[in-house]
Design an enzyme around this catalytic site. Sequence first.
Site, mmCIF file in Angstrom:
data_model
loop_
_atom_site.group_PDB
_atom_site.id
_atom_site.type_symbol
_atom_site.label_atom_id
_atom_site.label_comp_id
_atom_site.label_asym_id
_atom_site.label_seq_id
_atom_site.Cartn_x
_atom_site.Cartn_y
_atom_site.Cartn_z
ATOM 1 N N HIS A 49 0.979 -1.268 0.054
ATOM 2 C CA HIS A 49 0.005 0.093 -0.111
ATOM 3 C C HIS A 49 0.679 1.367 -0.062
ATOM 4 O O HIS A 49 1.829 1.316 0.763
ATOM 5 C CB HIS A 49 -0.911 0.058 1.227
ATOM 6 C CG HIS A 49 -1.809 -1.122 1.236
ATOM 7 N ND1 HIS A 49 -3.097 -0.962 0.456
ATOM 8 C CD2 HIS A 49 -1.862 -2.338 1.917
ATOM 9 C CE1 HIS A 49 -4.056 -2.051 0.433
ATOM 10 N NE2 HIS A 49 -3.235 -2.828 1.515
ATOM 11 N N VAL A 172 3.673 -23.116 20.775
ATOM 12 C CA VAL A 172 4.010 -22.588 21.935
ATOM 13 C C VAL A 172 2.914 -22.694 22.880
ATOM 14 O O VAL A 172 1.799 -22.258 22.592
ATOM 15 C CB VAL A 172 4.369 -20.976 21.896
ATOM 16 C CG1 VAL A 172 4.713 -20.563 23.108
ATOM 17 C CG2 VAL A 172 5.776 -20.818 20.998
ATOM 18 N N CYS A 397 4.949 -29.670 -13.715
ATOM 19 C CA CYS A 397 3.497 -29.320 -13.636
ATOM 20 C C CYS A 397 3.531 -28.671 -14.982
ATOM 21 O O CYS A 397 4.354 -27.367 -15.252
ATOM 22 C CB CYS A 397 3.641 -28.110 -12.455
ATOM 23 S SG CYS A 397 2.196 -26.963 -12.655
ATOM 24 N N CYS A 399 0.755 -26.948 -16.213
ATOM 25 C CA CYS A 399 0.083 -25.669 -16.219
ATOM 26 C C CYS A 399 1.090 -24.393 -15.914
ATOM 27 O O CYS A 399 0.987 -23.648 -16.644
ATOM 28 C CB CYS A 399 -1.104 -25.512 -15.201
ATOM 29 S SG CYS A 399 -2.311 -26.763 -15.370
HETATM 30 C C1 LIG Z 1 -7.858 -10.645 4.100
HETATM 31 C C2 LIG Z 1 -6.311 -9.934 4.082
HETATM 32 C C3 LIG Z 1 -5.909 -8.910 3.195
HETATM 33 C C4 LIG Z 1 -4.798 -8.283 3.707
HETATM 34 N N1 LIG Z 1 -4.203 -7.640 2.715
HETATM 35 C C5 LIG Z 1 -3.090 -6.764 2.761
HETATM 36 C C6 LIG Z 1 -2.332 -6.043 1.802
HETATM 37 O O1 LIG Z 1 -2.757 -6.131 0.480
HETATM 38 N N2 LIG Z 1 -1.192 -5.317 1.878
HETATM 39 C C7 LIG Z 1 -0.654 -5.310 3.305
HETATM 40 O O2 LIG Z 1 0.322 -4.784 3.631
HETATM 41 N N3 LIG Z 1 -1.245 -6.126 4.222
HETATM 42 C C8 LIG Z 1 -2.359 -6.696 4.075
HETATM 43 N N4 LIG Z 1 -2.831 -7.835 5.137
HETATM 44 C C9 LIG Z 1 -2.256 -7.974 6.127
HETATM 45 C C10 LIG Z 1 -1.134 -8.832 6.177
HETATM 46 O O3 LIG Z 1 -1.295 -10.129 5.648
HETATM 47 C C11 LIG Z 1 -0.761 -9.030 7.858
HETATM 48 O O4 LIG Z 1 -0.163 -7.883 8.124
HETATM 49 C C12 LIG Z 1 0.573 -9.942 7.653
HETATM 50 O O5 LIG Z 1 0.669 -11.025 6.981
HETATM 51 C C13 LIG Z 1 0.845 -10.105 9.109
HETATM 52 O O6 LIG Z 1 2.023 -10.972 9.372
HETATM 53 P P1 LIG Z 1 2.374 -11.796 10.798
HETATM 54 O O7 LIG Z 1 3.634 -12.443 10.499
HETATM 55 O O8 LIG Z 1 2.058 -10.749 11.869
HETATM 56 O O9 LIG Z 1 1.098 -12.941 10.926
HETATM 57 P P2 LIG Z 1 0.890 -14.247 10.360
HETATM 58 O O10 LIG Z 1 1.358 -14.152 8.788
HETATM 59 O O11 LIG Z 1 -0.510 -14.710 10.727
HETATM 60 O O12 LIG Z 1 1.881 -15.109 11.148
HETATM 61 C C14 LIG Z 1 1.709 -15.701 12.282
HETATM 62 C C15 LIG Z 1 2.315 -16.935 12.615
HETATM 63 O O13 LIG Z 1 2.356 -17.265 14.092
HETATM 64 C C16 LIG Z 1 2.176 -18.633 14.165
HETATM 65 N N5 LIG Z 1 1.727 -18.956 15.210
HETATM 66 C C17 LIG Z 1 0.699 -18.655 15.988
HETATM 67 N N6 LIG Z 1 0.398 -19.071 17.098
HETATM 68 C C18 LIG Z 1 1.634 -19.866 17.474
HETATM 69 C C19 LIG Z 1 2.032 -20.614 18.428
HETATM 70 N N7 LIG Z 1 1.359 -20.943 19.721
HETATM 71 N N8 LIG Z 1 3.242 -21.042 18.382
HETATM 72 C C20 LIG Z 1 4.304 -20.922 17.327
HETATM 73 N N9 LIG Z 1 3.649 -20.267 16.341
HETATM 74 C C21 LIG Z 1 2.479 -19.827 16.322
HETATM 75 C C22 LIG Z 1 1.308 -18.975 12.891
HETATM 76 O O14 LIG Z 1 1.161 -20.186 12.623
HETATM 77 C C23 LIG Z 1 1.826 -18.157 11.966
HETATM 78 O O15 LIG Z 1 2.663 -18.585 10.982
HETATM 79 C C24 LIG Z 1 -4.120 -8.481 4.662
HETATM 80 C C25 LIG Z 1 -4.544 -9.737 5.603
HETATM 81 C C26 LIG Z 1 -5.605 -10.309 5.417
HETATM 82 C C27 LIG Z 1 -5.849 -11.305 6.200
#
Ligand SMILES: Cc1cc2nc3c(=O)[nH]c(=O)nc-3n(C[C@H](O)[C@H](O)[C@H](O)COP(=O)(O)OP(=O)(O)OC[C@H]3O[C@@H](n4cnc5c(N)ncnc54)[C@H](O)[C@@H]3O)c2cc1C
Length: 475
Positions: A49, A172, A397, A399
């Site tokens: 963004h 965790v 693959c 495709c």
């Molecule tokens: C529908 C949607 C659209 C979006 N569009 C955009 C966009 O276009 N542009 C943008 O900038 N952002 C976008 N976002 C936001 C972006 O995807 C997130 O901000 C980002 O992916 C978050 O990353 P994260 O690492 O915080 O979380 P996550 O990717 O959710 O990673 C968290 C990790 O923690 C692990 N975990 C959880 N609990 C435990 C535990 N107890 N022990 C060990 N591991 C654990 C999970 O398995 C996971 O792998 C969007 C999000 C969504 C859902």
Amino acid sequence: MRDVVIVGAGVIGGAIARELSKYKLDVTIVEKCSDVAMGATRANSAIVHAGFDAKEGSLKAKMNVRGSKMMKKFAEELGVKYKRNGSLVVGFSEEDRATLLDLKKRGEINGVEGLRVIDREEILKLEPSIGEKVTVALHAPTGAIICPYELCMACVGNAMDNGVELKLNFDVKKIEKHDGYYTVYSDNDSVSAKYVINCAGVYSDEIAKMVADDSFTVFPRRGEYMLLDKECGKLVSHTIFRCPSKMGKGILVSPTVDGNLLLGPTAENIEDKEDKSTTAKGLANVRMQASEQVSGINFGKIITSFTGLRSVGSTGDFIINENDGFINCAGIESPGLSSAPAIAEYVRELLVSAGAVLENKESFVAKRRPMHYFKECSDEEKNAIIKENPAYAHIICRCEMVSEGEIVEAIHTNPGARDVDAVKRRTRSGMGRCQGGFCSPYVVEILARELGVAYTDITKFGGESYINIGKTKEV
Ligand SMILES: Cc1cc2nc3c(=O)[nH]c(=O)nc-3n(C[C@H](O)[C@H](O)[C@H](O)COP(=O)(O)OP(=O)(O)OC[C@H]3O[C@@H](n4cnc5c(N)ncnc54)[C@H](O)[C@@H]3O)c2cc1C
């Protein structure tokens, strides 16, 4: 004793690990799934963004604008596909024009460059297929697209190449605080470290509660998508957002870096943090809105639909704070992907203020070979590679035209693929029109051979998701 343990291998945990791998620190990432990028990072809109959306002065706004400026170089170093395609927020009325002017003003305060509100005539020059009722748009030339899970895999892979340890299948369950360090436990393993960084996405409130921090909660907001065949990928070149209204933020129509067309997401607050189902109602809504924004979408070319869960924090902003060596990166909803490199820098500074000593690691290698380098080679280069290793001429693959050589490489490159979906995310095998109907058995065979395990041990996505339970005549 490690210096840092990062909980969660999404794009935020990955970007932080990569940032910390520049310094002489012992860092471990623990991840509950069988691969990285399995949370929100796997299923989102994939947009970098520009930064006009987040409220002026918020951490979201600061991280988004800084992250968006950093992303091109960040992606280049990590060998990840990134395209600055620009975005249009389209409006249908004079009321929408006023909203777009407000967004423009907000963007300018946030530091976004090049924003302009333009009329239909100019929009048509940029996007000939724009919806018939679109009258006005906010043009942001700095908007971009990227592959989110590829970015995460590249961050974790580069961090591992620079010495970071990754422990998969480490869910965790408990964190104990001792004098000057923490121990993080799964059911059958533990890691002790001076600092803990909580990047557990939608579960980050539950991880924080393990150290008695109940200052915030996180709930899931479902976003449903449709993905169309590459045949449709050139219908628009910009990301086409919809002007926010009383009905909500609306969906987007966007090309992906791989050449598909993406429509979505919906926005529905739910309770179950594991509910990644799609719904007929949600997809009908996507279809209706997309058709208003862009004309001529061929819905007969949908190849898959999927859901992503946003981590919506109770404070309305990113929750990034430090207390006693424990750092939260919670409520990282959109624009979290765009902000990832900036959040990694910010967290590095929090670590320093918590007392960590960061000494540069001379051996740090910033560059990672692009995951799809073989595809981008010239015919001569490809021929040379095939001469050395004929597996690159064996197409698995059809495709997506992915060769055996590329699949073997995905299994042996950090973080190595261990199941069929992990191979898919790294190579695109199974992501095309037939969605793995043809190539999956061959991928299973290659995984079993390369990992030295039985055919029946290979899963689709880890855990109990076995694909083959035995030989036909034995069952
Ligand atoms: C529908 C949607 C659209 C979006 N569009 C955009 C966009 O276009 N542009 C943008 O900038 N952002 C976008 N976002 C936001 C972006 O995807 C997130 O901000 C980002 O992916 C978050 O990353 P994260 O690492 O915080 O979380 P996550 O990717 O959710 O990673 C968290 C990790 O923690 C692990 N975990 C959880 N609990 C435990 C535990 N107890 N022990 C060990 N591991 C654990 C999970 O398995 C996971 O792998 C969007 C999000 C969504 C859902």
